[in-house]
Design a protein around this motif. Sequence first.
Motif, mmCIF file in Angstrom:
data_model
loop_
_atom_site.group_PDB
_atom_site.id
_atom_site.type_symbol
_atom_site.label_atom_id
_atom_site.label_comp_id
_atom_site.label_asym_id
_atom_site.label_seq_id
_atom_site.Cartn_x
_atom_site.Cartn_y
_atom_site.Cartn_z
ATOM 1 N N ILE A 29 -11.614 -13.264 -3.519
ATOM 2 C CA ILE A 29 -12.475 -13.162 -4.039
ATOM 3 C C ILE A 29 -12.952 -11.425 -4.752
ATOM 4 O O ILE A 29 -12.154 -10.841 -4.074
ATOM 5 N N GLU A 30 -13.347 -11.273 -5.578
ATOM 6 C CA GLU A 30 -13.486 -10.319 -6.614
ATOM 7 C C GLU A 30 -14.013 -10.318 -7.845
ATOM 8 O O GLU A 30 -14.736 -10.740 -8.372
ATOM 9 N N VAL A 31 -14.394 -8.749 -6.862
ATOM 10 C CA VAL A 31 -16.113 -8.705 -7.055
ATOM 11 C C VAL A 31 -15.793 -7.491 -8.831
ATOM 12 O O VAL A 31 -14.968 -6.889 -9.288
ATOM 13 N N GLY A 32 -16.761 -8.027 -9.720
ATOM 14 C CA GLY A 32 -17.161 -7.179 -10.997
ATOM 15 C C GLY A 32 -16.161 -7.692 -12.377
ATOM 16 O O GLY A 32 -14.920 -6.908 -12.796
ATOM 17 N N ALA A 33 -15.531 -8.804 -12.500
ATOM 18 C CA ALA A 33 -14.315 -9.286 -13.114
ATOM 19 C C ALA A 33 -15.008 -9.531 -14.564
ATOM 20 O O ALA A 33 -13.499 -9.757 -14.989
ATOM 21 N N LEU A 34 -15.968 -9.525 -14.624
ATOM 22 C CA LEU A 34 -16.656 -9.398 -15.859
ATOM 23 C C LEU A 34 -17.885 -8.651 -16.168
ATOM 24 O O LEU A 34 -18.260 -7.561 -15.909
#
Lengths: 244, 230
Positions: A29-34
């Motif tokens: 899970i990666e937060v703040g991808a956009l």
Amino acid sequence: MSQKTEKLIDKKGLRLDGRKLNELRPIKIEVGALSNADGSAYIEQGKNKILAAVYGPKEVHPKHLALQDRMVLRCRYHMAPFSVQERKSPAPSRREVELSKVIRESLEPSIFLEYYPRTVVDIFVEVLQADGGTRCASITAASVALADAGIPMRDLVVACAAGKVDETIALDLMDTEDKIGKADVPVAFMPNLNAITLLQMDGILTTEEFENAVNLALEGCKKIYLMQKEALKTKYVNVKEAEE
Amino acid sequence: MKVEQGIIERAEGSARMLLGKTEVMVGTKIEIGEPFPDTPNEGVLTVNAELVPLASPIFEPGPPDENAIELARIVDRGIRESKAIDVEKLCIDPGKKVCVVFVDVYVLNHDGNLIDASALAALAALLNTKMSNYEIEEGKVTIKQGYTPLPIKRHPITVTFAKINGKLVVDPWLEEEQVMDARLTMAIDDDDNICAIQKGGSGYFAPEQVLEAAKIAKEKTEEIRKKLDW
């Protein structure tokens, strides 16, 4: 396609991808991808690759849709045409309309909707690659994206499915297991409140099997919950360090 | 509850279901079409639901909205997952021609629990459906004399709960639906297995409550089966 006689679980009790019955697929899970979104998250669960973005709270357009006592939550679940084996038409299918609704309803209980009256929060979910259990992975990612957007929440919502493969109950079904398996039970859960916010089932299960499936899915949820929190910490602890 | 069958002569099968003041009509039509490539020997089931504007001041004209689509998909899931229709008997020419069964749910008066009313009406209409005798002659589909009933082997019955004030209420009517926190539907087959579930509404259920609902659903479907003799 595979034959019906093919076994999905071998003699050692391992599944096609070598997992044990109660084992999750690898999850990232990666937060703040956009960067444009107010909050966003990217999730990989097995071969699933899903982006979730949150925009808002913002003004409601058209204005008559606004609610005087709380915010409006909107959700769009969408699959990319290249996300599945046979090209999927980009026009929203009936399945996508239903999933948009159940995903929204699974997240609504977690949000303090009354904190932002007359506003709207939009959740956009794009499935870039699908491998079974996309609605669950979408909910897991969307909830993290909501937290990333700073929306006040009672708890994170985490989702995971369990189902019946061959004759036994297994956790986190992948595409093949979902398609030739006997049943699939997706569950969304708020662990701190002990509340199930999404529950669906297809296939055939006895009441006992259903009970086992729900309990196994909840165990999976609790494991993914830790990963959600870890992912959020990773982003915000790094930000804090950078500031110092 | 009251059910009437065979009320629309032009349809292959039809039924009208009254559940309190809720009224749902279902008509079935059968057409010849192509099978899905992954199931060349099976007929096709298509369920659609229309929340007709004359049924309630809250229904608007236009293409099916998310509520209509969800309703259709819950009815569809119960019939499909329980394997209610013997779809292999709907195959005319493997891989080329099969019967497509259209189930059209028409809500005529909305007084709550559209899901159970629609699912029961759909099953009643399917049980009432007659299809023509198709045969293949020199690669062409011909219609023989007479009709056969649609092969129905299972009878899925749904039970819907509303969660109000933390309690489960079975078969909610409109006013109960308007104040409910969440909704839960379970479809039960002839052997007391669960064959479809759908949670709806923006509330939640405790895990114990879900298991309790499964037990109540079994008892209620037995009652309904006795009442309707299915």
